[in-house]
Design a protein around this motif. Structure first.
Motif, PDB file in Angstrom:
ATOM      1  N   PRO A   1      -6.942  50.450 -73.209  1.00  0.00           N
ATOM      2  CA  PRO A   1      -7.370  49.045 -73.257  1.00  0.00           C
ATOM      3  C   PRO A   1      -6.317  48.196 -73.950  1.00  0.00           C
ATOM      4  O   PRO A   1      -5.726  48.615 -74.945  1.00  0.00           O
ATOM      5  CB  PRO A   1      -8.674  49.103 -74.056  1.00  0.00           C
ATOM      6  CG  PRO A   1      -8.568  50.344 -74.877  1.00  0.00           C
ATOM      7  CD  PRO A   1      -7.801  51.316 -74.035  1.00  0.00           C
TER       8      PRO A   1
ATOM      9  N   ALA B   1     -12.395  46.648 -77.898  1.00  0.00           N
ATOM     10  CA  ALA B   1     -13.736  46.491 -77.323  1.00  0.00           C
ATOM     11  C   ALA B   1     -14.537  45.476 -78.126  1.00  0.00           C
ATOM     12  O   ALA B   1     -15.228  44.621 -77.564  1.00  0.00           O
ATOM     13  CB  ALA B   1     -14.455  47.835 -77.290  1.00  0.00           C
TER      14      ALA B   1
ATOM     15  N   CYS C   1      -8.837  51.265 -79.555  1.00  0.00           N
ATOM     16  CA  CYS C   1      -9.845  51.296 -78.486  1.00  0.00           C
ATOM     17  C   CYS C   1     -11.142  50.641 -78.951  1.00  0.00           C
ATOM     18  O   CYS C   1     -11.748  49.825 -78.237  1.00  0.00           O
ATOM     19  CB  CYS C   1     -10.118  52.739 -78.051  1.00  0.00           C
ATOM     20  SG  CYS C   1      -8.773  53.517 -77.138  1.00  0.00           S
TER      21      CYS C   1
ATOM     22  N   GLY D   1     -14.370  50.811 -74.898  1.00  0.00           N
ATOM     23  CA  GLY D   1     -12.976  50.947 -75.297  1.00  0.00           C
ATOM     24  C   GLY D   1     -12.521  52.394 -75.295  1.00  0.00           C
ATOM     25  O   GLY D   1     -11.391  52.709 -74.891  1.00  0.00           O
TER      26      GLY D   1
END
Length: 530
Positions: A61, A27, A23, A37
């Motif tokens: 994500p 991001a 995550c 994220g």
């Protein structure tokens, strides 16, 4: 949903530890705030997990969207404008689900699905090698072969040689040994080793190692080799981590184009992941594809409203869930709550986890997806299976997920065309008799324009003064192009002294004129009669 909680709870912990760095890394690779994220991971776990019909799929994500997100943030004039596209993209996905567009998932051959899983497994291993040895210059989410910093997958591995961290490498090797021991030996010895999963033990050991070696020049682990979760100092700073869409930009045409692009790509990735995870599911359950699109759409719209990245069902987390014993959607939902709790309660503790330990966990996940035995199995299955499989693997490893899938699907279609060309008819040539060559041609059940060249070639090669028996008794469909070829051949046969006997469901036609009239019937009338 709570029937398999003894399986789902430890699996959710493993998925949590796999999802957390992904995550943050995705991001980072997307050029978005790190907290975005985590928002996407929480929404993907709790909201999408609750709405989805998938029992073992995990959403969050996706690395496959990182390049789109990175470009869109720049072209749309900022992250808040981009969030508008995420919200609209989610609504478009809901529309896809309502229109029952999920059927597209059933048109991907299993060789491509297996190639996708294997390619992702290889990428996981290759991408985690630098982190395993404490070289963390590249973000976790940078999954493409050619990276945004000018490096590529293999050059990053080479760079690792000059940047090995002894402490990070040591704890990673110990963690990997524990995981292998747990998986191969201990989990079969007692129930306690099934309830308490090896990855959890490895993470706890990693935290303890960092704590006791902190400050050591050689064997200690520097802070840059640890997980980095945003740490809010209070309620106001926590709220400040969220971003909100700038709906005043909704009239921008580029936002709508980006929204549709993301909806299409995210839906395709989700459907392929659904197909793949259903194949991995030990209980062989089938996920309703249209319901999944609606669930993903709701998740994306909500994620965009509070500042999160777009979500899809993700094969890395889903496979980690399956390999760790997850049985129901409770595992995905619990992993979302664990992400939320980690942000609210223990962000500082999470920031003590070495990235090299997480790399060891992902090594095991990658190996289970890309076992060497699978290559042997696919090779033995024949070239029609192996070539689309290996092309998909190579495309994913050296390009990205969508490129690999597209190449594999393209090769699969070519294989179908080749086999269609070869299987249009069966030709049996008997010995030459007193009345000339005796030849029997049997047409396949379905003959289309793909078979035009093969049939035309065989008819042209029939020598003069021959006897041809053309069997269409089992043919259910004849393309108009093939009918035209047979009509023309009937006319030419007279000049070449070729006698034709036609065998059909409606009887035998033993007269050239009747043969031509048979194939002069309108296409629909002919097909109906067949």
């Amino acid at each position: 949903m709570f029937k398999y909680i003894k399986n789902d709870l430890p699996a959710s912990i493993v998925v949590f530890f796999v999802a957390l760095p992904l995550c943050l890394g995705i991001a980072l690779a997307s050029g978005a705030p790190l907290f975005s994220g985590l928002i996407a991971g929480i929404i993907g776990g709790i909201v999408v997990g609750a709405l989805s019909g998938s029992q073992i799929g995990v959403s969050g994500p996706a690395a496959g969207l990182a390049a789109i997100v990175l470009t869109a943030i720049g072209t749309l004039g900022g992250y808040q404008n981009f969030l508008v596209a995420v919200v609209i993209g989610g609504l478009i996905q809901i529309l896809f689900g309502v229109l029952r567009a999920g059927i597209i998932a059933y048109y991907f051959p299993s060789s491509v699905i297996k190639g996708m899983l294997t390619g992702i497994g290889i990428i996981i291993i290759l991408k985690q090698i630098p982190h395993f040895f404490g070289y963390d210059a590249d973000p976790e989410g940078d999954w493409a072969f050619f990276q945004v910093d000018g490096e590529n997958t293999f050059s990053e591995i080479v760079n690792t040689i000059n940047s090995i961290s002894p402490g990070a490498s040591l704890i990673a090797i110990i963690a990997l040994g524990i995981l292998i021991l747990w998986n191969q030996v201990l989990s079969k010895k007692a129930k306690i080793f099934e309830l308490v999963q090896g990855p959890l033990v490895a993470v706890v050991l990693g935290i303890l190692y960092y704590t006791f070696t902190k400050g050591e020049a050689i064997w200690g682990i520097a802070d840059e080799h640890l997980v980095r979760v945003p740490v809010p100092e209070g309620f106001e700073s926590f709220i400040g981590l969220f971003s909100f869409p700038n709906f005043s930009a909704i009239t921008n045409t580029e936002i709508w184009i980006t929204a549709f692009t993301m909806a299409l790509v995210a839906s395709l990735e989700t459907l392929l992941c659904v197909e793949a995870t259903d194949k991995l599911d030990p209980l062989k359950r089938v996920t309703p594809a249209n319901r999944e699109l609606v669930a993903q759409g709701v998740g994306n719209s909500l994620s965009g409203l509070i500042g999160g990245l777009p979500v899809t069902q993700v094969i890395v987390r889903s496979s980690a869930n399956i390999q760790s014993g997850g049985r129901t959607k409770l595992s995905a939902i619990l992993h979302g709550f664990l992400l939320l709790a980690s942000v609210l309660i223990i962000p500082r503790l999470l920031n003590m986890i070495p990235l090299s330990v997480l790399a060891a966990i992902l090594f095991i996940v990658g190996y289970k997806l890309a076992k060497p035995s699978l290559f042997k199995t696919m090779f033995k299955a024949g070239w029609k299976q192996f070539i689309p499989f290996i092309v998909t693997v190579v495309g994913i490893v050296f390009a990205d997920l969508l490129v690999g899938i597209t190449l594999g699907l393209g090769v699969g279609i070519i294989v179908i065309l080749i086999k269609s060309y070869q299987n249009s008819h069966f030709l049996h040539i008997q010995e030459k008799g007193n009345d000339g060559h005796r030849i029997k041609m049997t047409l396949a059940e379905e003959v289309t324009f793909f078979n035009k060249g093969a049939i035309l070639k065989e008819l042209d090669r029939i020598p003069e003064n021959s006897y041809l028996e053309l069997d269409v008794a089992n043919t259910k469909y004849l393309d108009n192009d093939i009918i035209e070829i047979l009509q023309d051949f009937g006319s030419k046969a007279k000049n070449r002294n070729i006698h034709i006997k036609l065998v059909s469901e409606r009887g035998i036609v033993d007269n050239p004129e009747d043969y031509i009239q048979f194939f002069k019937k309108p296409k629909n009338q002919h097909n109906n009669s067949k």
